[in-house]
Design a protein around this motif. Structure first.
Motif, PDB file in Angstrom:
ATOM      1  N   LYS A  24     -20.575  67.412   0.977  1.00 43.53           N
ATOM      2  CA  LYS A  24     -21.841  68.000   0.539  1.00 43.53           C
ATOM      3  C   LYS A  24     -22.008  67.870  -0.973  1.00 43.53           C
ATOM      4  N   GLY A  25     -20.921  68.046  -1.716  1.00 39.68           N
ATOM      5  CA  GLY A  25     -20.999  68.048  -3.169  1.00 39.68           C
ATOM      6  C   GLY A  25     -20.565  66.760  -3.835  1.00 39.68           C
ATOM      7  N   PHE A  26     -20.400  65.705  -3.074  1.00 41.18           N
ATOM      8  CA  PHE A  26     -19.862  64.465  -3.642  1.00 41.18           C
ATOM      9  C   PHE A  26     -20.621  64.028  -4.887  1.00 41.18           C
ATOM     10  N   HIS A  27     -21.934  63.884  -4.799  1.00 42.92           N
ATOM     11  CA  HIS A  27     -22.718  63.396  -5.937  1.00 42.92           C
ATOM     12  C   HIS A  27     -22.708  64.389  -7.093  1.00 42.92           C
ATOM     13  N   LEU A  28     -22.754  65.667  -6.771  1.00 47.15           N
ATOM     14  CA  LEU A  28     -22.678  66.705  -7.793  1.00 47.15           C
ATOM     15  C   LEU A  28     -21.365  66.617  -8.554  1.00 47.15           C
ATOM     16  N   ASN A  29     -20.279  66.481  -7.837  1.00 52.01           N
ATOM     17  CA  ASN A  29     -18.968  66.418  -8.479  1.00 52.01           C
ATOM     18  C   ASN A  29     -18.774  65.109  -9.247  1.00 52.01           C
ATOM     19  N   GLN A  30     -19.390  64.027  -8.774  1.00 51.74           N
ATOM     20  CA  GLN A  30     -19.343  62.767  -9.514  1.00 51.74           C
ATOM     21  C   GLN A  30     -20.081  62.912 -10.848  1.00 51.74           C
ATOM     22  N   PHE A  31     -21.235  63.586 -10.809  1.00 47.64           N
ATOM     23  CA  PHE A  31     -21.956  63.866 -12.049  1.00 47.64           C
ATOM     24  C   PHE A  31     -21.055  64.647 -13.008  1.00 47.64           C
ATOM     25  N   PHE A  44     -26.441  63.449 -21.360  1.00 43.21           N
ATOM     26  CA  PHE A  44     -26.826  64.637 -20.593  1.00 43.21           C
ATOM     27  C   PHE A  44     -27.553  65.639 -21.488  1.00 43.21           C
ATOM     28  N   LYS A  45     -26.995  65.899 -22.659  1.00 41.01           N
ATOM     29  CA  LYS A  45     -27.625  66.845 -23.590  1.00 41.01           C
ATOM     30  C   LYS A  45     -28.985  66.347 -24.069  1.00 41.01           C
ATOM     31  N   GLN A  46     -29.139  65.044 -24.197  1.00 39.41           N
ATOM     32  CA  GLN A  46     -30.394  64.441 -24.675  1.00 39.41           C
ATOM     33  C   GLN A  46     -31.540  64.713 -23.704  1.00 39.41           C
ATOM     34  N   ASP A  47     -31.291  64.495 -22.401  1.00 37.21           N
ATOM     35  CA  ASP A  47     -32.331  64.703 -21.388  1.00 37.21           C
ATOM     36  C   ASP A  47     -31.623  65.013 -20.067  1.00 37.21           C
ATOM     37  N   GLU A  48     -31.369  66.300 -19.845  1.00 33.60           N
ATOM     38  CA  GLU A  48     -30.570  66.711 -18.695  1.00 33.60           C
ATOM     39  C   GLU A  48     -31.164  66.220 -17.373  1.00 33.60           C
ATOM     40  N   ARG A  49     -32.445  66.395 -17.206  1.00 38.21           N
ATOM     41  CA  ARG A  49     -33.083  66.013 -15.946  1.00 38.21           C
ATOM     42  C   ARG A  49     -32.955  64.512 -15.697  1.00 38.21           C
ATOM     43  N   ALA A  50     -33.240  63.709 -16.692  1.00 42.16           N
ATOM     44  CA  ALA A  50     -33.145  62.253 -16.533  1.00 42.16           C
ATOM     45  C   ALA A  50     -31.707  61.849 -16.217  1.00 42.16           C
ATOM     46  N   TYR A  51     -30.753  62.478 -16.851  1.00 36.28           N
ATOM     47  CA  TYR A  51     -29.355  62.153 -16.595  1.00 36.28           C
ATOM     48  C   TYR A  51     -28.986  62.509 -15.153  1.00 36.28           C
ATOM     49  N   GLU A  59     -32.345  68.099  -4.884  1.00 35.82           N
ATOM     50  CA  GLU A  59     -33.163  68.859  -5.830  1.00 35.82           C
ATOM     51  C   GLU A  59     -32.551  70.239  -6.073  1.00 35.82           C
ATOM     52  N   ALA A  60     -32.012  70.849  -5.034  1.00 38.48           N
ATOM     53  CA  ALA A  60     -31.376  72.158  -5.192  1.00 38.48           C
ATOM     54  C   ALA A  60     -30.179  72.069  -6.142  1.00 38.48           C
ATOM     55  N   GLN A  61     -29.389  71.005  -6.025  1.00 43.57           N
ATOM     56  CA  GLN A  61     -28.253  70.813  -6.927  1.00 43.57           C
ATOM     57  C   GLN A  61     -28.733  70.625  -8.361  1.00 43.57           C
ATOM     58  N   LYS A  62     -29.784  69.815  -8.536  1.00 45.64           N
ATOM     59  CA  LYS A  62     -30.321  69.600  -9.884  1.00 45.64           C
ATOM     60  C   LYS A  62     -30.793  70.915 -10.495  1.00 45.64           C
ATOM     61  N   GLN A  63     -31.515  71.703  -9.723  1.00 43.52           N
ATOM     62  CA  GLN A  63     -32.019  72.975 -10.237  1.00 43.52           C
ATOM     63  C   GLN A  63     -30.877  73.926 -10.586  1.00 43.52           C
ATOM     64  N   ALA A  64     -29.837  73.921  -9.784  1.00 49.14           N
ATOM     65  CA  ALA A  64     -28.684  74.781 -10.069  1.00 49.14           C
ATOM     66  C   ALA A  64     -27.966  74.335 -11.340  1.00 49.14           C
ATOM     67  N   VAL A  65     -27.856  73.017 -11.569  1.00 49.25           N
ATOM     68  CA  VAL A  65     -27.258  72.524 -12.815  1.00 49.25           C
ATOM     69  C   VAL A  65     -28.123  72.947 -13.993  1.00 49.25           C
ATOM     70  N   LEU A  66     -29.416  72.693 -13.902  1.00 44.88           N
ATOM     71  CA  LEU A  66     -30.324  73.015 -15.007  1.00 44.88           C
ATOM     72  C   LEU A  66     -30.321  74.508 -15.318  1.00 44.88           C
ATOM     73  N   GLY A  67     -30.160  75.332 -14.275  1.00 40.02           N
ATOM     74  CA  GLY A  67     -30.121  76.779 -14.452  1.00 40.02           C
ATOM     75  C   GLY A  67     -28.737  77.329 -14.717  1.00 40.02           C
TER      76      GLY A  67
END
Length: 130
Positions: A24-31, A44-51, A59-67
């Protein structure tokens, strides 16, 4: 908590990182692992969303990272040993990151851990509490 019928799925407040969660978390953990390299941390610091968009995260993983929602990241398959790489980008200690998953400040969390950690009372299998 895992939403499965495994023997360990009824431990209050606990998500066991097993094979299902790893998938489930493969891509998240690779990031997260990509953040081991300075140039990737800078990107990542330059543009978190683009990275994040480069890694196939949900999308849920992205939102959790951003938050910086570490509890949600664990529920979405994140492994805490990888997730702390996000907090390191923010200049936070492991204790500071982990304390966000509690109702404690970083100092209160550290004090609890110095005193031996949380009590096992109320944190055992639900079937043992009946």
């Amino acid at each position: 908590m895992n939403s499965n019928n495994k023997q360990y799925s009824d431990i209050p407040g606990t998500t066991v990182f097993d094979g299902e969660m790893a998938r489930k978390g493969f891509h998240l953990n690779q990031f997260c692992m990509s953040l081991m390299q300075a140039e990737n941390r800078d990107a990542f610091k330059q543009d978190e969303r683009a990275y994040l968009d480069q890694f196939g995260l949900s999308e849920a993983q992205k939102q959790a990272v951003l938050g910086r929602d570490f509890s949600q990241l664990i529920a979405l398959g994140g492994n805490i040993y990888y997730l702390v790489k996000i907090s390191a980008c923010d200049g936070l200690s492991v204790a500071a990151a982990v304390s966000t998953m509690t109702d404690l400040s970083t100092e209160e969390y550290l004090d609890m851990m110095r005193r031996g950690g949380r009590s096992p009372e109320g944190n055992r299998y639900l079937k043992e509490q009946q």
